[in-house]
Design a protein around this motif. Structure first.
Motif, PDB file in Angstrom:
ATOM      1  N   MET A  22       0.584  -1.641   0.482  1.00 34.30           N
ATOM      2  CA  MET A  22      -0.358  -0.118   0.192  1.00 34.30           C
ATOM      3  C   MET A  22       1.012   1.401   0.089  1.00 34.30           C
ATOM      4  O   MET A  22       0.308   2.295  -0.567  1.00 34.30           O
ATOM      5  CB  MET A  22      -0.910  -0.138   1.274  1.00 34.30           C
ATOM      6  CG  MET A  22      -2.117  -0.997   0.832  1.00 34.30           C
ATOM      7  SD  MET A  22      -3.570  -0.312   1.742  1.00 34.30           S
ATOM      8  CE  MET A  22      -4.992  -1.418   1.273  1.00 34.30           C
ATOM      9  N   THR A  23       2.090   1.268   0.755  1.00 37.58           N
ATOM     10  CA  THR A  23       2.771   2.758   0.667  1.00 37.58           C
ATOM     11  C   THR A  23       3.762   2.753  -0.351  1.00 37.58           C
ATOM     12  O   THR A  23       2.751   3.884  -0.980  1.00 37.58           O
ATOM     13  CB  THR A  23       3.503   1.646   1.505  1.00 37.58           C
ATOM     14  OG1 THR A  23       3.771   1.873   2.719  1.00 37.58           O
ATOM     15  CG2 THR A  23       4.722   2.580   1.702  1.00 37.58           C
ATOM     16  N   GLN A  24       3.511   1.534  -1.778  1.00 36.84           N
ATOM     17  CA  GLN A  24       4.059   2.192  -2.756  1.00 36.84           C
ATOM     18  C   GLN A  24       3.014   2.942  -4.073  1.00 36.84           C
ATOM     19  O   GLN A  24       3.104   3.816  -4.180  1.00 36.84           O
ATOM     20  CB  GLN A  24       4.722   0.785  -3.193  1.00 36.84           C
ATOM     21  CG  GLN A  24       5.110   1.339  -4.764  1.00 36.84           C
ATOM     22  CD  GLN A  24       6.595   2.047  -4.653  1.00 36.84           C
ATOM     23  OE1 GLN A  24       7.500   1.905  -3.405  1.00 36.84           O
ATOM     24  NE2 GLN A  24       6.376   3.051  -5.265  1.00 36.84           N
ATOM     25  N   GLN A  25       1.804   2.350  -3.178  1.00 39.33           N
ATOM     26  CA  GLN A  25       0.594   2.461  -4.171  1.00 39.33           C
ATOM     27  C   GLN A  25       0.667   4.139  -3.984  1.00 39.33           C
ATOM     28  O   GLN A  25       0.352   4.564  -4.362  1.00 39.33           O
ATOM     29  CB  GLN A  25      -0.707   1.889  -3.308  1.00 39.33           C
ATOM     30  CG  GLN A  25      -1.614   1.768  -3.941  1.00 39.33           C
ATOM     31  CD  GLN A  25      -2.813   0.697  -4.153  1.00 39.33           C
ATOM     32  OE1 GLN A  25      -2.437   0.489  -3.509  1.00 39.33           O
ATOM     33  NE2 GLN A  25      -3.711   1.009  -5.426  1.00 39.33           N
ATOM     34  N   TYR A  26       0.466   3.952  -2.566  1.00 40.42           N
ATOM     35  CA  TYR A  26       0.667   5.861  -1.628  1.00 40.42           C
ATOM     36  C   TYR A  26       1.361   6.460  -2.321  1.00 40.42           C
ATOM     37  O   TYR A  26       0.856   7.933  -2.954  1.00 40.42           O
ATOM     38  CB  TYR A  26       0.175   5.852  -0.741  1.00 40.42           C
ATOM     39  CG  TYR A  26       0.047   7.091  -0.455  1.00 40.42           C
ATOM     40  CD1 TYR A  26      -1.635   7.284   0.360  1.00 40.42           C
ATOM     41  CD2 TYR A  26       1.109   8.450   0.765  1.00 40.42           C
ATOM     42  CE1 TYR A  26      -1.788   8.835   0.957  1.00 40.42           C
ATOM     43  CE2 TYR A  26       0.260   8.773   1.123  1.00 40.42           C
ATOM     44  CZ  TYR A  26      -0.808   9.564   0.706  1.00 40.42           C
ATOM     45  OH  TYR A  26      -1.167  10.924   1.498  1.00 40.42           O
ATOM     46  N   VAL A  27       3.276   6.246  -2.830  1.00 36.77           N
ATOM     47  CA  VAL A  27       4.061   7.719  -2.967  1.00 36.77           C
ATOM     48  C   VAL A  27       3.600   7.228  -4.271  1.00 36.77           C
ATOM     49  O   VAL A  27       3.477   8.121  -5.198  1.00 36.77           O
ATOM     50  CB  VAL A  27       5.180   6.304  -2.953  1.00 36.77           C
ATOM     51  CG1 VAL A  27       6.339   6.923  -4.085  1.00 36.77           C
ATOM     52  CG2 VAL A  27       5.318   6.056  -1.202  1.00 36.77           C
TER      53      VAL A  27
ATOM     54  N   GLN B  25       0.494   9.897  -4.814  1.00 35.61           N
ATOM     55  CA  GLN B  25       1.142  11.443  -4.624  1.00 35.61           C
ATOM     56  C   GLN B  25       2.439  12.205  -5.781  1.00 35.61           C
ATOM     57  O   GLN B  25       2.463  12.710  -5.933  1.00 35.61           O
ATOM     58  CB  GLN B  25       2.223  11.255  -3.058  1.00 35.61           C
ATOM     59  CG  GLN B  25       0.966  11.033  -2.296  1.00 35.61           C
ATOM     60  CD  GLN B  25       0.579  12.166  -2.275  1.00 35.61           C
ATOM     61  OE1 GLN B  25       0.454  12.952  -2.621  1.00 35.61           O
ATOM     62  NE2 GLN B  25      -1.139  11.507  -2.167  1.00 35.61           N
TER      63      GLN B  25
ATOM     64  N   ARG C 218      -5.675   5.907   2.846  1.00 28.79           N
ATOM     65  CA  ARG C 218      -5.465   6.305   4.785  1.00 28.79           C
ATOM     66  C   ARG C 218      -6.293   6.196   5.003  1.00 28.79           C
ATOM     67  O   ARG C 218      -6.005   5.921   6.059  1.00 28.79           O
ATOM     68  CB  ARG C 218      -5.552   7.954   3.847  1.00 28.79           C
ATOM     69  CG  ARG C 218      -3.844   8.873   3.441  1.00 28.79           C
ATOM     70  CD  ARG C 218      -4.404   9.827   4.195  1.00 28.79           C
ATOM     71  NE  ARG C 218      -5.235  10.642   3.553  1.00 28.79           N
ATOM     72  CZ  ARG C 218      -5.217  11.807   2.113  1.00 28.79           C
ATOM     73  NH1 ARG C 218      -4.207  11.144   1.469  1.00 28.79           N
ATOM     74  NH2 ARG C 218      -6.516  12.085   1.849  1.00 28.79           N
TER      75      ARG C 218
ATOM     76  N   VAL D 143      -5.724   1.896   5.476  1.00 21.88           N
ATOM     77  CA  VAL D 143      -4.354   1.399   6.379  1.00 21.88           C
ATOM     78  C   VAL D 143      -5.365   2.519   7.700  1.00 21.88           C
ATOM     79  O   VAL D 143      -4.647   1.589   8.692  1.00 21.88           O
ATOM     80  CB  VAL D 143      -2.948   2.674   5.937  1.00 21.88           C
ATOM     81  CG1 VAL D 143      -2.242   2.872   7.219  1.00 21.88           C
ATOM     82  CG2 VAL D 143      -2.821   2.337   5.148  1.00 21.88           C
TER      83      VAL D 143
END
Length: 113
Positions: free
Chosen positions: A1-6, A9, A60, A63
């Motif tokens: 999920m972090t990579q998706q969020y980055v 952005q 967000r 998470v």
């Protein structure tokens, strides 16, 4: 999920830059046809930005509601078997050391008064 969020952005940053460029072009447009074309492109970019902003918000929220399950198990109970002879000797030595320390405290307690 972090990579998706980055990634979201990064895409938003690029779209904001594109929107700023279209806005500058719109301000310098000479004809009504150019203004309409630029306005349509700017509307499309703004719609994409709104969509990506909504996706980032949903990530967000996901998470924020995520939970983590942790299971702790005793290594011996988990099938590791008996410890190695070195570990057994160390455990026995620590036990003897503890018993000796208690015996020494008893002796000191009798001798002090």
């Amino acid at each position: 999920m972090t990579q998706q969020y980055v990634d979201l952005q990064q895409q938003l940053t690029e779209l904001r830059s594109e929107a700023a460029a279209y806005t500058r072009l719109f301000e310098r447009a000479q004809s009504m046809k150019d203004m309409i074309t630029i306005q349509q492109a700017l509307t499309k970019v703004n719609a994409e930005m709104q969509n990506l902003t909504q996706q980032a918000h949903q990530l967000r929220q996901t998470v924020a509601l995520a939970s983590v399950d942790v299971t702790l198990t005793n290594l011996r109970a988990a099938g590791r078997g008996t410890p190695s002879p070195v570990v057994q000797a160390l455990e026995q030595s620590m036990g003897v050391l503890g018993s000796s320390a208690l015996a020494l405290l008893d002796v000191v307690a009798w001798l002090v008064p």
